[in-house]
Design a protein around this motif. Structure first.
Motif, PDB file in Angstrom:
ATOM      1  N   TRP A   1       0.828  -1.209   0.000  1.00 11.37           N
ATOM      2  CA  TRP A   1       0.000   0.000   0.000  1.00 11.37           C
ATOM      3  C   TRP A   1       0.860   1.257   0.000  1.00 11.37           C
ATOM      4  O   TRP A   1       0.574   2.223  -0.714  1.00 11.37           O
ATOM      5  N   CYS A   2       1.889   1.259   0.803  1.00  8.85           N
ATOM      6  CA  CYS A   2       2.797   2.421   0.864  1.00  8.85           C
ATOM      7  C   CYS A   2       3.438   2.661  -0.497  1.00  8.85           C
ATOM      8  O   CYS A   2       3.471   3.790  -0.988  1.00  8.85           O
ATOM      9  N   MET A   3       3.930   1.583  -1.110  1.00 12.56           N
ATOM     10  CA  MET A   3       4.546   1.724  -2.420  1.00 12.56           C
ATOM     11  C   MET A   3       3.522   2.182  -3.460  1.00 12.56           C
ATOM     12  O   MET A   3       3.810   3.040  -4.291  1.00 12.56           O
ATOM     13  N   ALA A   4       2.310   1.644  -3.410  1.00 11.60           N
ATOM     14  CA  ALA A   4       1.280   2.004  -4.384  1.00 11.60           C
ATOM     15  C   ALA A   4       0.928   3.486  -4.301  1.00 11.60           C
ATOM     16  O   ALA A   4       0.752   4.147  -5.334  1.00 11.60           O
ATOM     17  N   VAL A   5       0.837   4.022  -3.095  1.00 13.51           N
ATOM     18  CA  VAL A   5       0.500   5.442  -2.932  1.00 13.51           C
ATOM     19  C   VAL A   5       1.594   6.325  -3.528  1.00 13.51           C
ATOM     20  O   VAL A   5       1.311   7.274  -4.271  1.00 13.51           O
ATOM     21  N   VAL A   6       2.842   6.005  -3.237  1.00 14.57           N
ATOM     22  CA  VAL A   6       3.942   6.819  -3.751  1.00 14.57           C
ATOM     23  C   VAL A   6       4.045   6.696  -5.273  1.00 14.57           C
ATOM     24  O   VAL A   6       4.239   7.691  -5.973  1.00 14.57           O
ATOM     25  N   VAL A   7       3.903   5.489  -5.798  1.00  6.93           N
ATOM     26  CA  VAL A   7       3.956   5.297  -7.250  1.00  6.93           C
ATOM     27  C   VAL A   7       2.805   6.044  -7.913  1.00  6.93           C
ATOM     28  O   VAL A   7       2.985   6.690  -8.951  1.00  6.93           O
ATOM     29  N   PHE A   8       1.625   5.985  -7.321  1.00  8.65           N
ATOM     30  CA  PHE A   8       0.475   6.709  -7.876  1.00  8.65           C
ATOM     31  C   PHE A   8       0.767   8.208  -7.955  1.00  8.65           C
ATOM     32  O   PHE A   8       0.464   8.851  -8.959  1.00  8.65           O
ATOM     33  N   LEU A   9       1.372   8.753  -6.904  1.00  8.50           N
ATOM     34  CA  LEU A   9       1.710  10.182  -6.918  1.00  8.50           C
ATOM     35  C   LEU A   9       2.697  10.510  -8.033  1.00  8.50           C
ATOM     36  O   LEU A   9       2.564  11.531  -8.701  1.00  8.50           O
ATOM     37  N   PHE A  10       3.692   9.644  -8.249  1.00  7.66           N
ATOM     38  CA  PHE A  10       4.640   9.865  -9.345  1.00  7.66           C
ATOM     39  C   PHE A  10       3.947   9.814 -10.702  1.00  7.66           C
ATOM     40  O   PHE A  10       4.289  10.559 -11.607  1.00  7.66           O
ATOM     41  N   LEU A  11       2.984   8.937 -10.827  1.00 11.52           N
ATOM     42  CA  LEU A  11       2.333   8.758 -12.129  1.00 11.52           C
ATOM     43  C   LEU A  11       1.352   9.874 -12.473  1.00 11.52           C
ATOM     44  O   LEU A  11       1.107  10.133 -13.641  1.00 11.52           O
ATOM     45  N   VAL A  12       0.769  10.535 -11.471  1.00 13.03           N
ATOM     46  CA  VAL A  12      -0.225  11.573 -11.753  1.00 13.03           C
ATOM     47  C   VAL A  12       0.345  12.994 -11.735  1.00 13.03           C
ATOM     48  O   VAL A  12      -0.381  13.923 -12.066  1.00 13.03           O
ATOM     49  N   LEU A  13       1.598  13.160 -11.365  1.00  9.47           N
ATOM     50  CA  LEU A  13       2.185  14.503 -11.376  1.00  9.47           C
ATOM     51  C   LEU A  13       2.237  15.030 -12.814  1.00  9.47           C
ATOM     52  O   LEU A  13       2.689  14.328 -13.719  1.00  9.47           O
TER      53      LEU A  13
ATOM     54  N   ILE B   1       8.545   6.495 -14.965  1.00  3.92           N
ATOM     55  CA  ILE B   1       8.854   5.070 -14.818  1.00  3.92           C
ATOM     56  C   ILE B   1      10.090   4.882 -13.941  1.00  3.92           C
ATOM     57  O   ILE B   1      10.102   4.031 -13.042  1.00  3.92           O
ATOM     58  N   LEU B   2      11.134   5.681 -14.173  1.00  2.00           N
ATOM     59  CA  LEU B   2      12.340   5.585 -13.345  1.00  2.00           C
ATOM     60  C   LEU B   2      12.054   5.938 -11.887  1.00  2.00           C
ATOM     61  O   LEU B   2      12.603   5.332 -10.976  1.00  2.00           O
ATOM     62  N   ALA B   3      11.172   6.916 -11.675  1.00  2.76           N
ATOM     63  CA  ALA B   3      10.853   7.351 -10.316  1.00  2.76           C
ATOM     64  C   ALA B   3      10.094   6.281  -9.544  1.00  2.76           C
ATOM     65  O   ALA B   3      10.075   6.305  -8.314  1.00  2.76           O
ATOM     66  N   CYS B   4       9.475   5.348 -10.226  1.00  5.36           N
ATOM     67  CA  CYS B   4       8.758   4.269  -9.540  1.00  5.36           C
ATOM     68  C   CYS B   4       9.707   3.226  -8.949  1.00  5.36           C
ATOM     69  O   CYS B   4       9.312   2.444  -8.094  1.00  5.36           O
ATOM     70  N   GLY B   5      10.960   3.217  -9.384  1.00  4.85           N
ATOM     71  CA  GLY B   5      11.922   2.257  -8.871  1.00  4.85           C
ATOM     72  C   GLY B   5      12.339   2.516  -7.442  1.00  4.85           C
ATOM     73  O   GLY B   5      12.550   1.584  -6.669  1.00  4.85           O
ATOM     74  N   LEU B   6      12.447   3.775  -7.055  1.00  4.81           N
ATOM     75  CA  LEU B   6      12.868   4.106  -5.692  1.00  4.81           C
ATOM     76  C   LEU B   6      11.868   3.624  -4.639  1.00  4.81           C
ATOM     77  O   LEU B   6      12.269   2.986  -3.663  1.00  4.81           O
ATOM     78  N   PRO B   7      10.557   3.885  -4.803  1.00  6.97           N
ATOM     79  CA  PRO B   7       9.631   3.350  -3.804  1.00  6.97           C
ATOM     80  C   PRO B   7       9.636   1.824  -3.745  1.00  6.97           C
ATOM     81  O   PRO B   7       9.490   1.241  -2.673  1.00  6.97           O
ATOM     82  N   ALA B   8       9.813   1.180  -4.891  1.00  8.71           N
ATOM     83  CA  ALA B   8       9.881  -0.283  -4.897  1.00  8.71           C
ATOM     84  C   ALA B   8      11.103  -0.771  -4.127  1.00  8.71           C
ATOM     85  O   ALA B   8      11.027  -1.735  -3.371  1.00  8.71           O
ATOM     86  N   ALA B   9      12.230  -0.072  -4.310  1.00  6.86           N
ATOM     87  CA  ALA B   9      13.441  -0.463  -3.590  1.00  6.86           C
ATOM     88  C   ALA B   9      13.300  -0.214  -2.091  1.00  6.86           C
ATOM     89  O   ALA B   9      13.735  -1.027  -1.280  1.00  6.86           O
ATOM     90  N   LEU B  10      12.692   0.894  -1.705  1.00  8.12           N
ATOM     91  CA  LEU B  10      12.537   1.198  -0.277  1.00  8.12           C
ATOM     92  C   LEU B  10      11.526   0.282   0.393  1.00  8.12           C
ATOM     93  O   LEU B  10      11.779  -0.271   1.459  1.00  8.12           O
TER      94      LEU B  10
END
Length: 166
Positions: free
Chosen positions: A16-28, A37-46
């Motif tokens: 859920w935490c990763m999904a929220v952060v990825v969603f924010l990156f995708l809608v900016l 797409i590159l910005a989605c890698g950091l939340p996945a790694a964390l």
């Protein structure tokens, strides 16, 4: 019965935490798609970096996950463990870190220790076998979890507890 070393990893909250952060990156707005797409890698790694260590009978197994991808597990028989080594890394950000990088570096170092303690928690537990293998069993920030895990591993292995010098 399988016992998981504390704390137990709660995957749904990580997803859920990763999904929220990825969603924010995708809608900016006004960001190129390849940066999104590159910005989605950091939340996945964390969110997806953690270690799961288990004890079942006299067998120990630990597996590290990076970005939710399981790496090669390490296993050993607990009777073959001769030392349970512990280490406390008290080196946190200090005055020089603050002076060089400012107050945000101090804040971020504590946040990262809390988010991904498997990569930087202050407490470490290592198992040393009779063959000389060193297995990272646990790393984290919580002293109560550290004490419980050391007690469990020492009781199951019958090994001597000692401090790690390096």
């Amino acid at each position: 019965m399988e016992i998981i070393l504390q704390p137990k990893v709660h995957l749904p909250s990580r997803y859920w935490c990763m999904a929220v952060v990825v969603f924010l990156f995708l809608v900016l707005p006004n960001i190129p798609w390849w940066i999104r797409i590159l910005a989605c890698g950091l939340p996945a790694a964390l969110a997806g970096t953690y270690r799961v260590s288990t004890v079942e009978g006299d067998k120990f197994r630990t597996q590290f996950f990076f970005a939710f991808v399981p790496l090669k597990p390490q296993k050993c028989n607990l009777p073959a463990v001769i030392y349970v080594e512990t280490k406390y890394n008290a080196s946190g950000p200090g005055f020089w870190t603050f002076l060089l990088f400012g107050p945000m570096q101090v804040v971020f170092s504590y946040v990262f220790d809390l988010l991904i303690p498997a990569l930087g928690g202050a407490y470490e537990i290592w198992l040393i076998t009779a063959k000389g293998r060193e297995i990272a069993a646990w790393q984290g920030m919580n002293q109560a979890h550290f004490d419980a895990n050391v007690e469990l591993l020492a009781a199951r292995s019958g090994a001597e507890i000692r401090g790690r010098s390096q």
